[in-house]
Design an enzyme around this catalytic site. Structure first.
Site, PDB file in Angstrom:
ATOM      1  N   ASP A 172      86.956 -16.781 -35.276  1.00 21.34           N
ATOM      2  CA  ASP A 172      87.211 -16.139 -33.990  1.00 21.34           C
ATOM      3  C   ASP A 172      86.746 -14.688 -33.981  1.00 21.34           C
ATOM      4  O   ASP A 172      87.140 -13.900 -33.124  1.00 21.34           O
ATOM      5  CB  ASP A 172      88.710 -16.203 -33.665  1.00 21.34           C
ATOM      6  CG  ASP A 172      89.559 -15.573 -34.778  1.00 21.34           C
ATOM      7  OD1 ASP A 172      88.991 -15.253 -35.837  1.00 21.34           O
ATOM      8  OD2 ASP A 172      90.766 -15.406 -34.570  1.00 21.34           O
TER       9      ASP A 172
ATOM     10  N   HIS B 126      93.216   1.405 -34.861  1.00 18.34           N
ATOM     11  CA  HIS B 126      94.268   2.407 -35.021  1.00 18.34           C
ATOM     12  C   HIS B 126      95.077   2.533 -33.731  1.00 18.34           C
ATOM     13  O   HIS B 126      94.621   3.140 -32.768  1.00 18.34           O
ATOM     14  CB  HIS B 126      93.657   3.748 -35.403  1.00 18.34           C
ATOM     15  CG  HIS B 126      94.687   4.793 -35.721  1.00 18.34           C
ATOM     16  ND1 HIS B 126      95.651   4.613 -36.689  1.00 18.34           N
ATOM     17  CD2 HIS B 126      94.915   6.019 -35.202  1.00 18.34           C
ATOM     18  CE1 HIS B 126      96.423   5.687 -36.751  1.00 18.34           C
ATOM     19  NE2 HIS B 126      96.001   6.551 -35.853  1.00 18.34           N
TER      20      HIS B 126
ATOM     21  N   ASP C  25      85.810 -14.239 -41.874  1.00 15.42           N
ATOM     22  CA  ASP C  25      86.406 -14.711 -40.620  1.00 15.42           C
ATOM     23  C   ASP C  25      87.077 -16.075 -40.796  1.00 15.42           C
ATOM     24  O   ASP C  25      88.177 -16.324 -40.305  1.00 15.42           O
ATOM     25  CB  ASP C  25      85.298 -14.769 -39.549  1.00 15.42           C
ATOM     26  CG  ASP C  25      85.810 -15.179 -38.185  1.00 15.42           C
ATOM     27  OD1 ASP C  25      86.996 -15.519 -38.066  1.00 15.42           O
ATOM     28  OD2 ASP C  25      85.016 -15.153 -37.227  1.00 15.42           O
TER      29      ASP C  25
ATOM     30  N   ASP D  49      92.820  -1.115 -39.078  1.00 19.97           N
ATOM     31  CA  ASP D  49      93.016   0.319 -38.821  1.00 19.97           C
ATOM     32  C   ASP D  49      92.116   1.151 -39.733  1.00 19.97           C
ATOM     33  O   ASP D  49      92.259   1.106 -40.947  1.00 19.97           O
ATOM     34  CB  ASP D  49      94.486   0.672 -39.046  1.00 19.97           C
ATOM     35  CG  ASP D  49      94.824   2.086 -38.599  1.00 19.97           C
ATOM     36  OD1 ASP D  49      93.947   2.965 -38.687  1.00 19.97           O
ATOM     37  OD2 ASP D  49      95.967   2.312 -38.174  1.00 19.97           O
TER      38      ASP D  49
ATOM     39  N   VAL E  71      87.536 -12.499 -36.137  1.00 17.11           N
ATOM     40  CA  VAL E  71      88.601 -11.626 -36.634  1.00 17.11           C
ATOM     41  C   VAL E  71      88.949 -12.004 -38.077  1.00 17.11           C
ATOM     42  O   VAL E  71      89.163 -13.176 -38.383  1.00 17.11           O
ATOM     43  CB  VAL E  71      89.865 -11.758 -35.750  1.00 17.11           C
ATOM     44  CG1 VAL E  71      91.037 -10.999 -36.355  1.00 17.11           C
ATOM     45  CG2 VAL E  71      89.577 -11.259 -34.336  1.00 17.11           C
TER      46      VAL E  71
ATOM     47  N   ASP F 154      91.027 -17.943 -42.633  1.00 10.56           N
ATOM     48  CA  ASP F 154      92.274 -18.423 -42.021  1.00 10.56           C
ATOM     49  C   ASP F 154      92.076 -19.740 -41.279  1.00 10.56           C
ATOM     50  O   ASP F 154      92.975 -20.210 -40.596  1.00 10.56           O
ATOM     51  CB  ASP F 154      92.836 -17.366 -41.062  1.00 10.56           C
ATOM     52  CG  ASP F 154      91.936 -17.132 -39.861  1.00 10.56           C
ATOM     53  OD1 ASP F 154      90.702 -17.243 -40.000  1.00 10.56           O
ATOM     54  OD2 ASP F 154      92.476 -16.835 -38.770  1.00 10.56           O
TER      55      ASP F 154
ATOM     56  N   SER G 271     100.781   6.271 -35.086  1.00  7.33           N
ATOM     57  CA  SER G 271     100.006   7.190 -35.927  1.00  7.33           C
ATOM     58  C   SER G 271     100.937   8.269 -36.476  1.00  7.33           C
ATOM     59  O   SER G 271     101.914   7.946 -37.144  1.00  7.33           O
ATOM     60  CB  SER G 271      98.849   7.788 -35.125  1.00  7.33           C
ATOM     61  OG  SER G 271      97.949   8.440 -35.989  1.00  7.33           O
TER      62      SER G 271
HETATM   63 CA   LIG Z   1      89.421 -15.616 -38.293  1.00  5.92          CA
END
Ligand SMILES: [Ca+2]
Length: 540
Positions: free
Chosen positions: A272, A453, A265, A414, A274, A268, A196
């Site tokens: 998952d 972050h 999600d 972040d 993410v 890619d 940071s």
């Molecule tokens: Ca993913």
């Protein structure tokens, strides 16, 4: 061996023995308490105290900007020599710092400076403890003022410079000398570790004082400080109504994150939870527009507009130039911890975050009205008047030449320092330093999908960057990847490699997608639509 030769030989041995004794006397170091008598120019050593192994309770940190008193937590530490000192490089400076030095037998022979968070005003005891436990002699500074409030800069331009870059350098130079006297020799290597504002300090050290550190970890660096401060102002105005009330409540921030993840999600190839790369995610909040009354599952027109502006970032209204990137999709609201949603820096503050920069640092006008901001003229003025506030130099030749190694990481989710700007800075350095390969010789970058972050988030977010840096500096083993872990309620539930930029981790298609071993680092496919360009500090 002739008698004569033997005599000469033993004389040489004796001489060597004498030299050895002299050397060991020189390297015997100095007892902890005696360090208080050191006379270093512009530095006052307040105390030097031997602390026994066991519980140690650091002094209570000053009141934070949030008004909350940060209570000190007792920590268990190995034995060390605690040196408290104040540096005054200018007549208005008051830079407090501490150096913790392990006893000779526990010392790993190295020095570590640790970074701060926010506008700090507090010595980073927790970070010091981590370094000390690894055997480092470690130092931290309060950056020259007390507390996170930016009022300290009012009428004290030298204190602002101390905060911006000088305090860390002064701490570093002085601490190295104190360690040298304590141990009888210089540390073999010096490292800086920060996230940071600490990441900002890390890049500032590499840029401004390339000789200070052999190895530097820069995490989620807030180095594009001036433009980011303008962006905080822009996002606050975009997300608050005329009465200064926040437009998007926490449950709607969480809704935005859920909806972004739902849509992006799988881009890619792995569902998952993410978003692998938010630059590829083009979730449109208008899709959530309420058809009737406001409900928890939809957004009002005002909320849609506020979210869009926060994603889009800050633009010069006259030229359309992107002043600073927006915040990434997936960062809106994924957790309750402070700093892990748009809450802490965008929605919740009663006035624009870091508005004190304009009031106390730039315009010297505590009554400055943020509605009077001129995105073009005021930005140009700030960058001309206060270039020391940022660390955006792209030519790192001096740091590379002295053999320095720089490891940078950031979280793709972040909500405080937008990762797109960190990518833009790295890309700009690559261009300046003659390409990716020439840059990776000394400067490597790791992006953590789904990390918030400095830590936290749905993606794996804990990894040992210090060991990776040590291996690079001391063994020449440049990091290709770091293994990151994710835990829920203290239980480890996923590991994943973080690949050296621009490579990305891809599941091999077999085995658990929660195990790092089933991933490889591959080149990222070309984006379906080009990422929006961002500008990292147009000034140099
Ligand atoms: Ca993913």
């Amino acid at each position: 061996m002739s008698r004569r030769l033997a005599l000469a030989f033993s004389a040489a041995l004796a001489a060597a023995a004498v030299a050895q004794v002299a050397a060991s006397a020189a390297s015997a170091g100095t007892a902890c308490a005696n360090l208080a008598a050191l006379t270093i120019p512009n530095v006052t050593i307040k105390s030097a105290t031997a602390v026994a192994a066991g519980p140690f309770t650091p002094p209570t940190a000053p009141v934070g900007a949030d008004g909350g008193v940060r209570t000190s937590v007792s920590m268990t530490l190995p034995a060390f020599c605690r040196v408290e000192a104040t540096a005054r490089p200018t007549s208005d400076s008051d830079i407090k710092f501490e150096v913790w030095i392990p006893p000779a037998e526990a010392w790993n022979g190295k020095f570590e400076g640790v970074g701060n968070g926010g506008y700090s005003g507090a010595i980073g005891y927790a970070a010091m403890a981590i370094g000390l436990r690894r055997g480092y002699a470690v130092a931290s500074t309060d950056t020259g003022h007390a507390g996170d409030d930016m009022k300290f800069g009012q009428g004290h331009p030298e204190k602002v410079i101390d905060w911006a870059y000088r305090s860390v350098h002064v701490m570093t130079e002085t601490s190295k000398l104190i360690v040298r006297v304590a141990q009888g020799r210089f540390a073999e290597h010096a490292y800086f570790v920060g996230c940071s504002s600490g990441g900002h300090q890390a890049l500032s050290e590499a840029q401004r004082y390339p000789d200070d550190y052999d190895g530097i970890v820069a995490g989620d660096p807030a180095n594009n400080r001036i433009r980011q401060t303008f962006a905080f102002l822009h996002s606050w105005i975009a997300t608050h109504d005329k009465d200064g009330k926040p437009i998007i409540p926490p449950n709607k921030l969480a809704l935005l994150t859920r909806s972004s993840v739902e849509m992006c999600d799988g881009i890619d190839g792995l569902k998952d939870g993410v978003i692998d790369d938010p630059r590829r995610c083009h979730f449109d909040p208008a899709k959530l527009l309420c058809k009737g009354a406001d409900e928890p599952t939809c957004l009002t027109a005002a909320q849609v507009e506020a979210a869009k502006k926060t994603y889009d970032g800050t633009k010069n209204p006259r030229t359309g130039e992107q002043v600073f990137t927006g915040w990434p999709r997936g960062s809106e609201g994924f957790g309750d911890a402070p700093g892990q949603s748009w809450g802490a820096y965008i929605m919740n503050p009663l006035e624009p975050m870091r508005v004190g920069f304009f009031k106390y640092f730039l315009f010297h006008d505590p009554n400055w009205d943020y509605r009077s901001i001129d995105w073009e003229r005021d930005l140009a003025y700030a960058e001309q008047k206060m270039p020391f506030m940022a660390a955006v130099e792209k030519d790192l030749t001096p740091f590379k030449k002295r053999g320095g190694k720089l490891l940078m990481y950031t979280g793709w989710s972040d909500p405080v320092v937008p990762p797109q700007d960190t990518v833009a800075y790295y890309d700009a350095v690559v261009k300046t330093m003659g390409g990716l390969e020439k840059t990776r010789e000394f400067y490597r970058f790791f992006l953590a999908p789904g990390m918030g972050h400095c830590s936290g988030g749905p993606g794996p977010n804990q990894f040992d960057h210090v060991t990776a840096l040590e291996q690079w500096v001391e063994k020449g083993a440049a990091p290709e990847k770091m293994i990151a872990t994710h835990s829920t309620a203290g239980k480890l539930d996923r590991t994943r490699p973080l690949c050296v930029y621009p490579l990305v981790a891809r599941w091999k298609g077999t085995g658990s997608s929660d195990e790092a071993a089933n991933f490889t680092c591959v080149a990222a496919p070309a984006a379906a639509t080009p990422a929006k360009t961002t500008t990292t500090g147009g000034h140099q």
